[in-house]
Write an enzyme that holds these catalytic residues in place. Structure first.
Site, PDB file in Angstrom:
ATOM      1  N   CYS A   1       7.458  10.413  -5.059  1.00 28.35           N
ATOM      2  CA  CYS A   1       7.965  11.365  -4.049  1.00 28.35           C
ATOM      3  C   CYS A   1       9.241  10.892  -3.378  1.00 28.35           C
ATOM      4  O   CYS A   1      10.136  11.693  -3.121  1.00 28.35           O
ATOM      5  CB  CYS A   1       6.959  11.623  -2.925  1.00 28.35           C
ATOM      6  SG  CYS A   1       5.251  11.350  -3.295  1.00 28.35           S
TER       7      CYS A   1
ATOM      8  N   CYS B   1       3.954   6.883  -4.787  1.00 28.83           N
ATOM      9  CA  CYS B   1       4.808   7.820  -4.056  1.00 28.83           C
ATOM     10  C   CYS B   1       6.075   7.164  -3.535  1.00 28.83           C
ATOM     11  O   CYS B   1       7.179   7.563  -3.868  1.00 28.83           O
ATOM     12  CB  CYS B   1       4.027   8.511  -2.943  1.00 28.83           C
ATOM     13  SG  CYS B   1       5.074   9.143  -1.633  1.00 28.83           S
TER      14      CYS B   1
ATOM     15  N   HIS C   1       7.568   0.714   2.092  1.00 25.81           N
ATOM     16  CA  HIS C   1       6.436  -0.142   1.697  1.00 25.81           C
ATOM     17  C   HIS C   1       5.993  -1.000   2.875  1.00 25.81           C
ATOM     18  O   HIS C   1       4.803  -1.132   3.177  1.00 25.81           O
ATOM     19  CB  HIS C   1       6.854  -1.082   0.554  1.00 25.81           C
ATOM     20  CG  HIS C   1       7.151  -0.388  -0.739  1.00 25.81           C
ATOM     21  ND1 HIS C   1       6.684   0.861  -1.032  1.00 25.81           N
ATOM     22  CD2 HIS C   1       7.865  -0.788  -1.829  1.00 25.81           C
ATOM     23  CE1 HIS C   1       7.110   1.211  -2.255  1.00 25.81           C
ATOM     24  NE2 HIS C   1       7.818   0.231  -2.752  1.00 25.81           N
TER      25      HIS C   1
ATOM     26  N   PHE D   1      15.736  30.045  17.284  1.00 27.97           N
ATOM     27  CA  PHE D   1      16.816  30.679  16.551  1.00 27.97           C
ATOM     28  C   PHE D   1      18.047  29.774  16.490  1.00 27.97           C
ATOM     29  O   PHE D   1      18.385  29.150  17.486  1.00 27.97           O
ATOM     30  CB  PHE D   1      17.169  32.004  17.235  1.00 27.97           C
ATOM     31  CG  PHE D   1      17.963  32.908  16.372  1.00 27.97           C
ATOM     32  CD1 PHE D   1      17.350  33.570  15.325  1.00 27.97           C
ATOM     33  CD2 PHE D   1      19.330  33.064  16.557  1.00 27.97           C
ATOM     34  CE1 PHE D   1      18.089  34.399  14.497  1.00 27.97           C
ATOM     35  CE2 PHE D   1      20.068  33.896  15.720  1.00 27.97           C
ATOM     36  CZ  PHE D   1      19.442  34.560  14.697  1.00 27.97           C
TER      37      PHE D   1
ATOM     38  N   LEU E   1       0.845  -1.185   0.000  1.00 23.40           N
ATOM     39  CA  LEU E   1       0.000   0.000   0.000  1.00 23.40           C
ATOM     40  C   LEU E   1       0.886   1.242   0.000  1.00 23.40           C
ATOM     41  O   LEU E   1       2.049   1.186   0.402  1.00 23.40           O
ATOM     42  CB  LEU E   1      -0.913  -0.026   1.224  1.00 23.40           C
ATOM     43  CG  LEU E   1      -1.934  -1.170   1.179  1.00 23.40           C
ATOM     44  CD1 LEU E   1      -2.520  -1.426   2.560  1.00 23.40           C
ATOM     45  CD2 LEU E   1      -3.042  -0.867   0.172  1.00 23.40           C
TER      46      LEU E   1
END
Lengths: 517, 517
Positions: free
Chosen positions: A83, A78, A133, A495, A74
């Site tokens: 991606c 991507c 995966h 910062f 599933l």
């Protein structure tokens, strides 16, 4: 193979996925609760971003749902072809730019004129991708309790019936989450060996590309992969039909991004077109002919990359069900994600752009809600966006130009500041930017906040650098809710924060008629 | 030297700052408007984070303000000796960890057993730091219109009079923004050559440290610098009187951070104490004696780093003005930033911890408001926090343990998920993490969102990785406003986002009684 009731560890899933991909074994994996006698409220065809999130949400709402996917995992394209490899390659591009900039200095090796193997990185990805995966299979099964059939060739009988092998599933609603794949234009030579898309690159690359790469396209995929090829040390020529990086609308931010690419040696042809890819006797790419405003140019290369957007994986199914599609083949849906056929929904890339993760997932959720009787509408609007060059480029809201068209009193806060030394000054800085800051300040990024001086609201923001992508998600949510310079000035910055928006605002916020910064 | 009316470019400032630091030239730089006849509403003594932001805000409110600073630049110790070198060293640590992990693989050089020069990196910083200094001078003068005297030894005559050379300044209010410096404990041998603080490291290092480094302290500075020393290839031994990294309260997140440091070879002695630093005949560090629960251990080393917190730069002035101070020497202030003496304020590190940028700046702003008649209170609360190991560690809100003490129905969403394979699984992923994800997944980070299952609100978050620091600023603001799982599920993620909070929430948000994830 039936796995319901077995707890499969992530390790077991990883072995299973790796072996199945390697062997081409076509046995489906059934994870279906034999004790649940309810009819399925929906079958999601495709378990990628849209399908998996839609199914999870539908189950969370109390419904019964089944996912069918042709892959043994599933998560969809991507983590397998899109991606995740893109991010791996972009990480390599950032890392290589740093190593090249500091080549031979401090502890850095000498990378001057050295070419880095693309094939090795692709092979690393092919091995490594089974990890994500496996996690998604584990998460879907053990944590989300989803029912699914993986490694499954399915046939749609009608809007309420789907068949896998000899098993027929009856269902109240079908949700098509079929995804998309890279578009390959009808250019002569487009099928030669050596022509790749983002998908075929990771699946098929079996040789080391030579020293010159031609990239077709000027959008996200073209630039992202182009910068990676460039960073490996190859001459990289980008051929864009129109502009390069048109989605980054703020002109100054876009100019910085392009300048940095040019300084890395990227070559751009805008308003140009690839006429033909020539092959040799073995059917391999030999050269490319480009039509530019200065005439036709021939480039010798064995590697062409097509970064030209996506087309839907919809054809056969759309025809079978008689769905209306756009002229580009995307399945038409209304704001409820309903197609032209009752009880058939479509979600994710198959419905068209933007091809973004959040859009796919939220369309999946929208369909799930409607199926479960929660009337829901979804349409993308005012979303944050990003892409990689050698840097991360993020943006949200309006560009400066758009803001000036709509607002009379636009104020700008940016780093580096306008000054006679241009970019060669030592700010901004931030994580992953410190070596540039010290030795090559023009490379340490560019950022800009666009404000309405009257209402004091933030209108837009851009960031070329590293480390602001996560923040732009939350910042965009705040901007849509009316975030002001005063709100930002009141936050607590961490910062050195990659974005300087909080502190720049604080320097000005006391003034009811604040100026640019 | 008088510079009012001259537009000094960033380049000119950079030359000026570099030359002045180099030569020790003590001529003050006056940037005072001769045409403004108003009395100063305030003089800020110290132009660091607190002073510069306070002054800018006071001027934005319409007041007249003067900054005096002993350095030839504004911005204070942060860009000169503190945050900026710390970030440079932490960037080097992250970069070196990556290069060591992939040593000899892909294009990476072989760094096994190689020691990297600390001195070269320190020298790079000494040269590069004038860039940010110059930008802050330019920004303060040209953009913010601030009046200041730099490179100035000043003498406080009384609460309304300050003298620089032969010029006396009369003023309504004094704001002490004097900063702090690293605390050096009274250990035998603490003044030997080879004992450094974060401040003296960048100012005084003139030799290449040997192969073993002892770090005293377990807090932020000790760990941040310790990880850098470790990443350069040196044996690094951290001696903490109590716990290491106690500020990261979420036990699981802290354990991950410490495990990753240990896997890089960091050695920790907790509940231990440095008894003595031994020197050689030349007065250089030779060895360190550490009292541990197993007895006293002697370590041969030529380099000891003190990371033990800060002490105020307050002594003389506090005495002169008769200010109340804490037993540690910090100037006592109320929530208006007023000291015990009328018309004298104190802001920033000189008032005590937390020694954070936002706290200093916001105290400066608070003082400015009160001086200009806008009643204002400030006290740090519910702020986000971070520190570097080889990673960026960020946290906000409650730890899981704190949350469970206060709430009955705590839910957790995290990556990697609990599973029999522990950390050796392929998620999370994100920018700068992709090579780890592919080849060494246990190194690809840890993240956790802590929720109240009843109100659905976010209670806390932690992230060990890269790229989430900027986001934690905005996320913290949202959490304080009551952010819920449903709000997060509705945001637009920029995938692959370093933090997975949006998508994890979306997978669960449909369920009124959502589970852990």
């Amino acid at each position: 193979m039936d796995v319901w009731g077995d707890c499969l560890t992530i390790e077991k899933w990883q072995h299973f996925v790796a072996e199945t991909l390697e062997s081409g074994n076509s046995t489906p994996v059934f994870n279906i609760n034999p004790n649940d006698t309810r009819e399925f409220d929906a079958i999601f065809l495709g378990g990628g971003a849209a399908g998996r999130f839609g199914a999870a949400y539908l189950r969370a709402l109390g419904g019964r749902v089944l996912i069918l996917d042709r892959w043994p995992f599933l998560g969809g394209s991507c983590p397998h072809q899109a991606c995740v490899p893109h991010h791996l390659f972009s990480d390599c591009a950032a890392q290589l730019m740093l190593e090249r900039t500091f080549s031979g200095k401090l502890w850095f090796q000498n990378l001057n004129d050295k070419i880095v193997s693309i094939k090795d990185i692709v092979e690393l990805f092919r091995t490594g991708r089974t990890g994500p995966h496996a996690v998604m299979n584990f998460q879907s099964k053990e944590q989300l309790g989803l029912e699914f059939v993986l490694n499954a060739e399915f046939e749609i009988i009608d809007a309420h019936t789907v068949q896998v092998g000899d098993r027929k599933f009856h269902v109240k609603n079908l949700v098509l989450a079929l995804g998309a794949k890279p578009f390959v234009p009808d250019i002569p030579g487009a099928t030669l060996k050596g022509v790749f898309t983002s998908q075929t690159l990771v699946e098929n690359l079996d040789f080391e590309p030579g020293n010159t790469i031609v990239v077709i396209g000027g959008g996200k995929s073209a630039i992202e992969y182009g910068c990676f090829f460039n960073a490996t040390g190859r001459r990289t020529i980008v051929v864009a039909r129109n502009q390069v990086m048109p989605m980054l609308k703020d002109a100054e931010s876009r100019a910085y991004a392009i300048l940095m690419m040019e300084e890395q040696g990227m070559e751009f042809f805008e308003n140009a077109e690839v006429m033909e890819i020539q092959g040799d006797a073995q059917g391999k790419v030999r050269s490319v002919s480009i039509k530019t405003s200065d005439g036709i140019i021939d480039i010798d290369t064995d590697f062409v990359f097509m970064g030209l957007g996506e087309q839907a994986n919809s054809e056969i199914i759309a025809q079978k069900l008689g769905l209306e599609t756009s002229d580009k083949g995307f399945i038409k849906v209304n704001r409820h994600m309903q197609t032209s056929v009752p009880h058939v929904y479509a979600v994710g890339d198959v419905t068209g752009p933007p091809m973004e993760m959040f859009k796919a997932r939220k369309e999946g959720v929208c369909a799930a809600k409607n199926i479960m009787g929660q009337a829901s509408e979804y349409k993308t609007a005012d979303y944050p966006d990003f892409m990689h060059t050698h840097y991360e480029a993020c943006w949200l809201g309006l560009s400066e130009e758009e803001a000036r068209q709509r607002y009379a009193n636009v104020k700008i806060m940016k780093l580096p500041p306008d000054n006679p030394n241009g970019l060669d000054v030592g700010l901004p800085a931030g994580d992953r930017m410190m070596l540039y800051l010290m030795a090559k300040p023009r490379m340490s990024g560019f950022q800009k906040l666009i404000l309405d001086g009257d209402t004091r609201k933030i209108l837009g923001a851009t960031h070329i650098g590293y480390g602001a992508k996560d923040g732009f998600q939350y910042l965009n949510y705040l901007v849509k809710k009316g975030l002001t310079i005063d709100d930002l000035a009141d936050m607590d910055e961490l910062f050195i924060s990659p974005s300087y928006f909080i502190q720049l605002c604080r320097l000005r916020a006391g003034d009811p008629h604040f100026n640019d910064m």
